[in-house]
Design a protein around this motif. Structure first.
Motif, PDB file in Angstrom:
ATOM      1  N   ASN A 247      57.072 -56.221  23.834  1.00  0.00           N
ATOM      2  CA  ASN A 247      56.367 -55.763  24.683  1.00  0.00           C
ATOM      3  C   ASN A 247      55.449 -55.180  24.868  1.00  0.00           C
ATOM      4  OD1 ASN A 247      58.827 -56.078  26.535  1.00  0.00           O
ATOM      5  ND2 ASN A 247      59.162 -54.143  26.218  1.00  0.00           N
ATOM      6  N   PRO A 248      54.278 -55.611  25.917  1.00  0.00           N
ATOM      7  CA  PRO A 248      52.757 -54.579  25.668  1.00  0.00           C
ATOM      8  C   PRO A 248      53.249 -53.208  24.859  1.00  0.00           C
ATOM      9  CG  PRO A 248      53.298 -55.726  27.187  1.00  0.00           C
ATOM     10  CD  PRO A 248      54.350 -55.743  27.271  1.00  0.00           C
ATOM     11  N   LYS A 249      52.041 -52.966  23.849  1.00  0.00           N
ATOM     12  CA  LYS A 249      52.001 -51.372  22.875  1.00  0.00           C
ATOM     13  C   LYS A 249      52.317 -50.397  23.628  1.00  0.00           C
ATOM     14  CE  LYS A 249      50.804 -53.122  18.924  1.00  0.00           C
ATOM     15  NZ  LYS A 249      50.886 -54.443  18.847  1.00  0.00           N
ATOM     16  N   GLY A 250      51.405 -50.346  25.213  1.00  0.00           N
ATOM     17  CA  GLY A 250      51.332 -49.077  26.299  1.00  0.00           C
ATOM     18  C   GLY A 250      52.581 -49.143  27.141  1.00  0.00           C
ATOM     19  N   CYS A 317      45.545 -42.541  11.980  1.00  0.00           N
ATOM     20  CA  CYS A 317      45.807 -41.478  13.574  1.00  0.00           C
ATOM     21  C   CYS A 317      45.071 -40.960  13.605  1.00  0.00           C
ATOM     22  CB  CYS A 317      47.230 -41.225  12.836  1.00  0.00           C
ATOM     23  SG  CYS A 317      47.569 -39.955  13.894  1.00  0.00           S
ATOM     24  N   PRO A 318      44.067 -40.569  15.050  1.00  0.00           N
ATOM     25  CA  PRO A 318      43.508 -39.402  15.555  1.00  0.00           C
ATOM     26  C   PRO A 318      43.956 -38.196  15.348  1.00  0.00           C
ATOM     27  CG  PRO A 318      44.525 -40.944  17.465  1.00  0.00           C
ATOM     28  CD  PRO A 318      44.800 -41.367  16.024  1.00  0.00           C
ATOM     29  N   ALA A 319      45.403 -38.254  15.104  1.00  0.00           N
ATOM     30  CA  ALA A 319      45.363 -36.545  15.111  1.00  0.00           C
ATOM     31  C   ALA A 319      45.734 -35.708  13.851  1.00  0.00           C
ATOM     32  CB  ALA A 319      47.160 -37.193  15.597  1.00  0.00           C
ATOM     33  N   ASN A 320      45.495 -36.977  12.874  1.00  0.00           N
ATOM     34  CA  ASN A 320      45.868 -37.221  11.809  1.00  0.00           C
ATOM     35  C   ASN A 320      44.607 -36.713  10.436  1.00  0.00           C
ATOM     36  OD1 ASN A 320      46.072 -37.385   7.869  1.00  0.00           O
ATOM     37  ND2 ASN A 320      47.877 -37.227   8.619  1.00  0.00           N
ATOM     38  N   LEU A 321      43.693 -37.552  11.442  1.00  0.00           N
ATOM     39  CA  LEU A 321      41.852 -37.238  11.091  1.00  0.00           C
ATOM     40  C   LEU A 321      41.517 -36.468  11.316  1.00  0.00           C
ATOM     41  CD1 LEU A 321      40.935 -41.048  11.399  1.00  0.00           C
ATOM     42  CD2 LEU A 321      41.308 -40.107   9.197  1.00  0.00           C
ATOM     43  N   THR A 322      41.665 -35.948  12.835  1.00  0.00           N
ATOM     44  CA  THR A 322      41.555 -34.540  13.019  1.00  0.00           C
ATOM     45  C   THR A 322      41.947 -32.977  12.576  1.00  0.00           C
ATOM     46  OG1 THR A 322      43.270 -34.782  14.567  1.00  0.00           O
ATOM     47  CG2 THR A 322      39.993 -35.416  14.627  1.00  0.00           C
ATOM     48  N   PRO A 367      58.596 -29.572  15.829  1.00  0.00           N
ATOM     49  CA  PRO A 367      58.032 -30.471  17.599  1.00  0.00           C
ATOM     50  C   PRO A 367      55.950 -29.807  17.174  1.00  0.00           C
ATOM     51  CG  PRO A 367      59.487 -28.164  17.778  1.00  0.00           C
ATOM     52  CD  PRO A 367      59.767 -28.683  15.980  1.00  0.00           C
ATOM     53  N   GLU A 368      55.894 -29.183  16.516  1.00  0.00           N
ATOM     54  CA  GLU A 368      54.140 -29.907  16.306  1.00  0.00           C
ATOM     55  C   GLU A 368      53.496 -31.029  16.149  1.00  0.00           C
ATOM     56  OE1 GLU A 368      51.285 -27.663  13.331  1.00  0.00           O
ATOM     57  OE2 GLU A 368      52.766 -26.695  13.288  1.00  0.00           O
ATOM     58  N   GLU A 369      54.455 -31.552  15.013  1.00  0.00           N
ATOM     59  CA  GLU A 369      54.438 -32.997  14.533  1.00  0.00           C
ATOM     60  C   GLU A 369      54.403 -33.775  16.233  1.00  0.00           C
ATOM     61  OE1 GLU A 369      55.750 -34.440  10.837  1.00  0.00           O
ATOM     62  OE2 GLU A 369      57.343 -32.504  10.464  1.00  0.00           O
ATOM     63  N   LEU A 370      54.867 -33.403  16.420  1.00  0.00           N
ATOM     64  CA  LEU A 370      55.334 -34.695  17.834  1.00  0.00           C
ATOM     65  C   LEU A 370      54.435 -33.949  18.578  1.00  0.00           C
ATOM     66  CD1 LEU A 370      59.498 -34.268  17.741  1.00  0.00           C
ATOM     67  CD2 LEU A 370      57.976 -36.154  16.753  1.00  0.00           C
ATOM     68  N   TRP A 371      54.302 -33.432  18.980  1.00  0.00           N
ATOM     69  CA  TRP A 371      53.490 -32.525  19.919  1.00  0.00           C
ATOM     70  C   TRP A 371      52.169 -33.250  19.785  1.00  0.00           C
ATOM     71  CZ3 TRP A 371      55.163 -33.420  24.181  1.00  0.00           C
ATOM     72  CH2 TRP A 371      56.783 -32.648  24.770  1.00  0.00           C
ATOM     73  N   ALA A 372      51.272 -33.623  18.252  1.00  0.00           N
ATOM     74  CA  ALA A 372      50.459 -33.327  17.987  1.00  0.00           C
ATOM     75  C   ALA A 372      50.420 -35.298  18.433  1.00  0.00           C
ATOM     76  CB  ALA A 372      50.261 -33.551  16.273  1.00  0.00           C
ATOM     77  N   CYS A 373      50.527 -35.961  18.858  1.00  0.00           N
ATOM     78  CA  CYS A 373      50.927 -36.931  18.467  1.00  0.00           C
ATOM     79  C   CYS A 373      49.969 -38.165  20.184  1.00  0.00           C
ATOM     80  CB  CYS A 373      52.250 -38.036  18.801  1.00  0.00           C
ATOM     81  SG  CYS A 373      52.410 -39.813  19.389  1.00  0.00           S
ATOM     82  N   THR A 374      49.429 -38.527  20.129  1.00  0.00           N
ATOM     83  CA  THR A 374      48.532 -38.920  21.251  1.00  0.00           C
ATOM     84  C   THR A 374      48.888 -40.062  22.540  1.00  0.00           C
ATOM     85  OG1 THR A 374      47.215 -40.026  20.564  1.00  0.00           O
ATOM     86  CG2 THR A 374      46.393 -37.468  20.060  1.00  0.00           C
ATOM     87  N   SER A 375      49.817 -40.878  21.598  1.00  0.00           N
ATOM     88  CA  SER A 375      50.580 -42.275  22.167  1.00  0.00           C
ATOM     89  C   SER A 375      49.889 -42.854  22.349  1.00  0.00           C
ATOM     90  CB  SER A 375      51.194 -41.490  23.604  1.00  0.00           C
ATOM     91  OG  SER A 375      51.965 -40.781  23.438  1.00  0.00           O
ATOM     92  N   CYS A 376      48.859 -42.984  21.245  1.00  0.00           N
ATOM     93  CA  CYS A 376      47.625 -43.914  21.217  1.00  0.00           C
ATOM     94  C   CYS A 376      48.200 -45.611  20.541  1.00  0.00           C
ATOM     95  CB  CYS A 376      46.443 -43.605  20.553  1.00  0.00           C
ATOM     96  SG  CYS A 376      46.191 -43.762  18.927  1.00  0.00           S
ATOM     97  N   ASN A 377      49.258 -45.481  19.971  1.00  0.00           N
ATOM     98  CA  ASN A 377      49.417 -46.266  19.843  1.00  0.00           C
ATOM     99  C   ASN A 377      48.622 -47.379  17.578  1.00  0.00           C
ATOM    100  OD1 ASN A 377      52.922 -47.650  20.309  1.00  0.00           O
ATOM    101  ND2 ASN A 377      50.722 -47.723  22.257  1.00  0.00           N
ATOM    102  N   ALA A 378      47.932 -46.612  17.422  1.00  0.00           N
ATOM    103  CA  ALA A 378      47.254 -47.013  16.549  1.00  0.00           C
ATOM    104  C   ALA A 378      47.917 -46.959  15.103  1.00  0.00           C
ATOM    105  CB  ALA A 378      45.894 -45.741  16.365  1.00  0.00           C
ATOM    106  N   CYS A 379      49.294 -46.687  15.356  1.00  0.00           N
ATOM    107  CA  CYS A 379      50.404 -46.613  14.162  1.00  0.00           C
ATOM    108  C   CYS A 379      51.258 -47.959  14.230  1.00  0.00           C
ATOM    109  CB  CYS A 379      50.985 -45.217  13.749  1.00  0.00           C
ATOM    110  SG  CYS A 379      52.108 -45.249  15.577  1.00  0.00           S
ATOM    111  N   VAL A 380      51.270 -47.903  14.915  1.00  0.00           N
ATOM    112  CA  VAL A 380      52.520 -48.753  15.660  1.00  0.00           C
ATOM    113  C   VAL A 380      51.246 -50.068  15.323  1.00  0.00           C
ATOM    114  CG1 VAL A 380      52.998 -50.371  17.695  1.00  0.00           C
ATOM    115  CG2 VAL A 380      53.566 -47.997  17.361  1.00  0.00           C
ATOM    116  N   GLN A 381      49.914 -50.632  15.830  1.00  0.00           N
ATOM    117  CA  GLN A 381      48.838 -51.511  15.785  1.00  0.00           C
ATOM    118  C   GLN A 381      48.757 -51.706  14.309  1.00  0.00           C
ATOM    119  OE1 GLN A 381      47.653 -53.624  17.745  1.00  0.00           O
ATOM    120  NE2 GLN A 381      46.630 -54.718  16.651  1.00  0.00           N
TER     121      GLN A 381
END
Length: 439
Positions: A247-250, A317-322, A367-381
């Motif tokens: 399915n589409p990544k979003g 991952c933008p969250a990890n990079l920041t 939970p801190e790890e989970l909520w840091a995710c922006t759901s951008c799908n960069a990891c999947v891509q």
């Protein structure tokens, strides 16, 4: 009878190695099946294409050309060279020597072995470069905190394994006197053979047999090492890409029970006591979202076992990079670690899981790890073999929100406003269009 002792010994080693491998594969399948069922048998032509393109064709690897091309060399070389395993096994069981040479002829045999030798040399060079990048150049993605200890050692162990196996293959050919004298297929080993000129024929034969034994036993050890290593992806990359989400990544999946409740709320004429349609789910799920590995589906668990720990996901991952706590690679590694722990618990308790007071959430993933995710799908891509860390993150966040009401304050405020005002902003529905009167 004495002359058959090596053949019997070889057969026993082969049976033991294959038996142990099968035992671990059955354990692997058992652990993956601990996940919830999910149907990934639709759109078969797309799935076959996905597997051929990504797992077999290494399509996504070459997006980073240096590591991608080197990986293809190692992948193709190691797979093709191990075709010779068939000849080695036959020779080991029946006491023959290069059994295929008289069968297929010197020309074809020389062509095949010559190509194997070239590939062995290329694999050796590629592995040296990999080792240099990992240990001397210290590419950043190999040095994240989740790569300390065993993950770091595992990466190096496999490189040493490949160096030794390729060396043994070439030494075996270089010290095979009849093979060298025939001059058929010794494309690389002919340059190694002079190193052994001072040895007697008997010594050369001993070196050749020693290299032969170490080569085959090394391959069998490597085969059984896979279960304990990130290199399990050698086997799982193919089913993992076949059963990947197409399915589409979003696009996120909806929970049927929640969708039904929302439709009931939005339809004033709906009968809350109406019987469900035929085929529809009647029971509410026992748990919303996921707090442990058994709440995830079997594809997500297979994803965890397939992870190569390459770090492409985390490095994008933008969250990890920041500087956030999140690392998609760590999510997969922690999921696999917890799944292995659950599997060992089942083995230790006669096939039944005994509550150990732990779960994936909090004990492994915070939970801190989970909520840091922006759901951008960069990891999947970015994942070269179709792994989806985001799906695990979303399922665990669902659990936090729907089971524990443990969403961040900002998110709770937004959801409260939507519930009360029909919008994420904190003003009444009557005031929603006031902006048009502003000058």
């Amino acid at each position: 009878m004495e002359k058959y002792v090596p053949n019997i010994f070889f057969a026993l080693i082969l049976i033991a190695a294959i038996g142990y491998f099968v035992m671990n594969v059955r354990k692997l399948i058992r652990n993956i099946k601990l996940g919830k069922d999910i149907d990934r048998t639709d759109r078969k032509p797309e799935r076959w294409k996905n597997m051929a393109k990504i797992a077999l064709g290494q399509y996504k690897m070459v997006r980073r050309p240096v590591s991608g091309i080197l990986h293809i060399v190692v992948y193709v070389g190691f797979i093709l060279i191990n075709i010779e395993m068939l000849e080695i096994v036959i020779d080991g069981l029946f006491g023959t020597h290069r059994v295929f040479q008289p069968i297929i002829g010197d020309a074809l045999y020389g062509f095949l072995i010559g190509n194997f030798e070239v590939l062995a040399l290329l694999v050796f060079v590629a592995v040296i470069i990999f080792w240099f990048r990992r240990n001397i150049e210290k590419v950043k993605r190999f040095w994240n905190k989740e790569m300390e200890g065993w993950p770091k050692n595992d990466g190096n162990i496999i490189l040493y394994f490949e160096m030794v196996l390729m060396t043994l293959f070439l030494v075996m050919n270089a010290t095979d006197v009849p093979f060298q004298e025939a001059g058929v297929g010794n494309v690389v080993s002919q340059f190694i053979a002079p190193w052994f000129d001072s040895f007697s024929t008997e010594s050369l034969h001993t070196i050749e047999k020693t290299a032969w034994w170490l080569h085959i036993v090394g391959i069998l050890i490597f085969l059984n090492y896979l279960y304990y290593s990130k290199h399990l992806h050698i086997l799982l990359a193919f089913p993992n890409t076949f059963f990947a989400n197409l399915n589409p990544k979003g696009q996120f999946n909806n929970l049927e029970a929640v969708t039904k409740e929302v439709k009931m709320m939005m339809d004033p004429d709906a009968d809350p006591y109406a019987m469900p349609e035929e085929g529809a789910e009647e029971e509410m799920p026992e748990k919303f979202g996921a707090s442990d590995v058994t709440d995830l589906n079997w594809v997500q668990l297979m994803n965890a076992y397939t992870c190569t720990e390459c770090g492409r996901c985390t490095s994008s991952c933008p969250a990890n990079l920041t500087g956030k706590e999140l690392s998609p690679r760590a999510i997969m590694m922690k999921t696999r670690d917890r799944l292995e722990e659950v599997g060992k618990n089942i083995d230790a308790n006669g096939g039944e899981f005994k509550d150990d007071g732990k779960q994936l959430l909090n004990d492994y993933i915070t939970p801190e790890e989970l909520w840091a995710c922006t759901s951008c799908n960069a990891c999947v891509q970015e994942c070269p073999i179709g792994i989806d860390p985001l799906s695990i993150i979303i399922d665990m966040r669902r659990y936090l929100v729907m089971e524990e009401s443990a969403a961040p304050q900002e998110l709770n405020m937004m959801m409260t406003n939507i519930e009360n005002n029909g919008a994420p902003w904190q003003y009444s529905q009557m005031d929603r269009l006031n902006w048009k009167d502003e000058e």
